[in-house]
Design an enzyme around this catalytic site. Structure first.
Site, short mmCIF file in Angstrom:
data_model
loop_
_atom_site.label_atom_id
_atom_site.label_comp_id
_atom_site.label_asym_id
_atom_site.label_seq_id
_atom_site.Cartn_x
_atom_site.Cartn_y
_atom_site.Cartn_z
N ASP A 1 -4.51 7.37 6.99
CA ASP A 1 -5.36 6.80 5.95
C ASP A 1 -5.01 5.32 5.84
OD1 ASP A 1 -7.08 7.00 3.66
OD2 ASP A 1 -6.30 9.04 3.39
N ASP B 1 -10.23 3.99 3.63
CA ASP B 1 -10.46 4.26 2.22
C ASP B 1 -11.48 3.26 1.63
OD1 ASP B 1 -9.23 5.81 -0.12
OD2 ASP B 1 -9.00 3.76 -0.84
N GLU C 1 -14.80 5.80 4.72
CA GLU C 1 -15.16 6.46 3.47
C GLU C 1 -15.95 5.46 2.65
OE1 GLU C 1 -13.39 8.25 -0.71
OE2 GLU C 1 -12.73 6.33 0.12
N HIS D 1 -9.39 15.73 -1.11
CA HIS D 1 -8.45 15.67 -2.23
C HIS D 1 -9.05 15.04 -3.49
CE1 HIS D 1 -8.57 11.81 -0.38
NE2 HIS D 1 -7.95 11.30 -1.42
N ASP D 2 -10.34 14.68 -3.45
CA ASP D 2 -10.98 14.06 -4.62
C ASP D 2 -12.04 14.96 -5.25
OD1 ASP D 2 -9.59 11.63 -4.27
OD2 ASP D 2 -11.15 10.82 -2.97
C1 NOJ Z 1 -10.52 7.10 -2.38
C2 NOJ Z 1 -9.41 8.09 -2.23
O1 NOJ Z 1 -9.89 9.21 -1.56
C3 NOJ Z 1 -8.89 8.39 -3.62
O2 NOJ Z 1 -8.00 9.46 -3.64
C4 NOJ Z 1 -8.26 7.14 -4.15
O3 NOJ Z 1 -7.84 7.37 -5.48
C5 NOJ Z 1 -9.23 5.97 -4.12
N1 NOJ Z 1 -9.97 5.89 -2.90
C6 NOJ Z 1 -8.52 4.66 -4.31
O4 NOJ Z 1 -7.74 4.36 -3.20
#
Ligand code: NOJ
Length: 572
Positions: free
Chosen positions: A122, A226, A292, A353-354
């Protein structure tokens, strides 16, 4: 597939030289990615926190090979105060001591590659932790050499204490945070503990590219980037226009009643994607970049670059992660992607994970989850699975006093409303066994993992499911095995097929003479349709897994069942 080529030596005699010719389809189009969130995977040190050695042990024990994935995406394992659980980084070239050492990382890389599994890391280009030494220096004075590494701006109003403009952070609130020392605001598109790097500064670009090189030189196979759409902002700091929309959708980015034209997807982002691609394209074997970004295919497509100037190899299309259980909706999402990405390759996923865990979005129905997994693993595009999906892990229930995610702790109008958006529920520790000692995640009975283990661990765990031929785990294994054995499912052209049921989503995949068809029943009742492939057989079912059944003129697909059929001649 390797090809043998013939060459004539200069003396004229015929020499057969075996040369590995790269296959025309790159590995990242054919691979199934599996996301590992290191904090929650496996705890080898018995401190309640997952670590690299835990992952190594699982790979050495054969888990990933048994499952049958091709590549892992490892969520951040860099040093971090963990205010955003790893996405707030204090050193991009090191390992979080809680997770292990650089030697552990090197061993992880080696053991993965020895097992033919690739690894992407990542990479958080948008921001650092506020505890990163660059930011600590940056905030000491207006003239510090690191000042211009972040986005600083004078405030408005009589005392200059009002934010410089109306920009909002992605998760709400002003994107500006006041700093007492130098009496200016700094920008954070995410949390206040994550100050945005200033990508207009070439030194920042150099430093971040060097970090990427550091990992590429070690041999990592690429990066997940990210929130790549937020890296640049308007240099004139103009206010974002107001909007009527509260939440974004795949069609528009407007959120929190503003249209983020000056904070997201600035034109420089595309140039950066092209430069990033040039960086990774210097490496052999081929590396991959997965972006992403918010928005659906039309919005994200520029990040792929152009056929002449390549940008990112893949960008997540999150439409699957936001869809109700409807054949029409999923079909439309795929059509949307086909329309806007053209020849670029889609990248689909159901959770990470989000997000709320996929199975829990559909009432914890394993049948529905299997239908969707069959779609994910057979549709044209690269699939990304999130750890735990392979055993059907549910969204964890987190008591209020155990919430650790900063978004989960968020108070809106003084009320603890962040609980409804918190991300702890999808990050609960992986359920390896039916042991009451932390479900095998951590073997010390006195240790409390960083998030509570889900109460259903005795039913939902790898150990029990391995013993059950038809379990979710064995469904994943069989399907992944089938996908590997059938290249047409990885690379083949895709065409939708009309059936007599509106609840049915059906498509074919064709690669040369090899082809097959996927039929998914989204209905609570069985459906009966005319067999589109005469002289065919059913070769996979989400209910009964791999088998072979010759099909007649009509096919019955059970309620919430997905099947794969093939012409008999292809299998003979
Ligand atoms: C996206 C990530 O998937 C998330 O977990 C993170 O909190 C934010 N970007 C900030 O980096």
């Amino acid at each position: 597939m390797d090809k043998r080529v013939q060459e004539f030596s200069d003396r004229g005699s015929l020499t057969v030289v075996s040369v590995t010719v790269p296959t025309s389809t790159p590995w990242w189009k054919k691979s199934v990615f599996y996301q590992i969130y290191p904090r929650s995977y496996s705890d080898s040190t018995n401190n309640g926190i997952g670590d690299l050695r835990g992952i190594i042990n699982k790979i050495r024990g054969g888990y990933l090979t048994k499952l049958g994935i091709d590549a892992i995406w490892l969520s951040p394992m860099y040093p971090s105060p963990q205010e955003d659980f790893g996405y707030d980084i204090t050193d991009f070239n090191a390992i979080n001591p809680e997770y292990g050492t650089m030697d552990d990382f090197d061993e992880l890389l080696e053991v993965l590659h020895a097992n033919n599994i690739k690894i992407i890391l990542d990479m958080v280009l948008n921001h650092t932790s506020h505890k990163h030494k660059w930011f600590k220096q940056s905030k000491t004075s207006l003239t510090n050499p690191k000042r211009e590494w972040y986005v600083w701006k004078k405030g408005k109003g009589k005392h200059g204490k009002s934010p410089p403009n109306n920009w909002k952070a992605i998760i709400g609130g002003s994107a500006w945070e006041w700093d007492e020392t130098t009496e200016e605001f700094y920008l954070h598109q995410f949390l206040p503990c994550q100050p945005d790097l200033n990508w207009q500064n070439s030194e920042v670009k150099k430093a971040m590219f060097n970090s990427m090189k550091f990992w590429l030189d070690k041999g990592v196979d690429g990066f997940r980037l990210d929130i790549i759409h937020t890296v640049f902002e308007d240099t004139q700091f103009r206010d974002n226009p107001r909007s009527i929309y509260l939440l974004p959708s795949h069609l528009r980015l407007d959120s929190l009643f503003q249209n983020p034209i000056f904070t997201q997807f600035l034109p420089e982002t595309v140039d950066l994607c092209v430069d990033l691609r040039s960086l990774v394209d210097n490496y052999n074997p081929e590396r991959v970049l997965i972006g992403e970004a918010a928005g659906g295919p039309e919005i994200i497509s520029p990040l792929y670059g152009t056929p002449e100037k390549s940008g990112l190899n893949l960008v997540f299309d999150f439409q699957f992660a936001n869809q109700s259980f409807s054949s029409k909706k999923f079909k439309n999402s795929i059509l949307d992607s086909i329309t806007h990405l053209n020849d670029f390759w889609p990248c689909y996923t159901f959770s990470n994970h989000d997000t709320v865990r996929m199975i829990s979005r559909y009432g914890n129905s394993e049948k529905k989850a299997r239908v969707l997994t069959l779609l994910l693993l057979t549709v044209r595009g690269t699939p990304v699975i999130y750890q735990g999906e392979e055993i059907g892990m549910h969204q964890g229930k987190i008591p209020r006093n155990k919430v650790v995610d900063p978004i989960g702790k968020w108070k809106i109008w003084g009320l603890p409303l962040g609980r409804f958006f918190g991300r702890d529920g999808c990050r609960t520790p992986f359920q390896w066994t039916n042991s009451k000692i932390n479900a095998g995640f951590s073997s010390n009975p006195d240790v409390k993992p960083w998030l509570p283990i889900s109460s259903n661990f005795q039913k939902i765990n790898v150990e029990s499911q391995e013993k059950n031929e038809y379990s979710m785990f064995n469904f994943y294994r069989e399907l992944l095995r089938f996908r590997h054995e059938n290249e047409w499912l990885q690379e083949g052209k895709m065409e939708f097929i009309e059936t007599q049921s509106k609840h049915c989503l059906a498509f074919s995949r064709n690669l040369g003479p090899n082809s097959g068809m996927v039929i998914l029943n989204f209905h609570k009742k069985p459906i009966r349709i005319i067999n589109p492939f005469l002289n065919s057989e059913k070769v996979f079912s989400t209910d009964t897994l791999s088998h072979s059944k010759v099909l007649e003129k009509y096919i019955t697909v059970n309620r919430y069942e997905g099947i794969i059929i093939q012409k008999k001649s292809f299998r003979d």
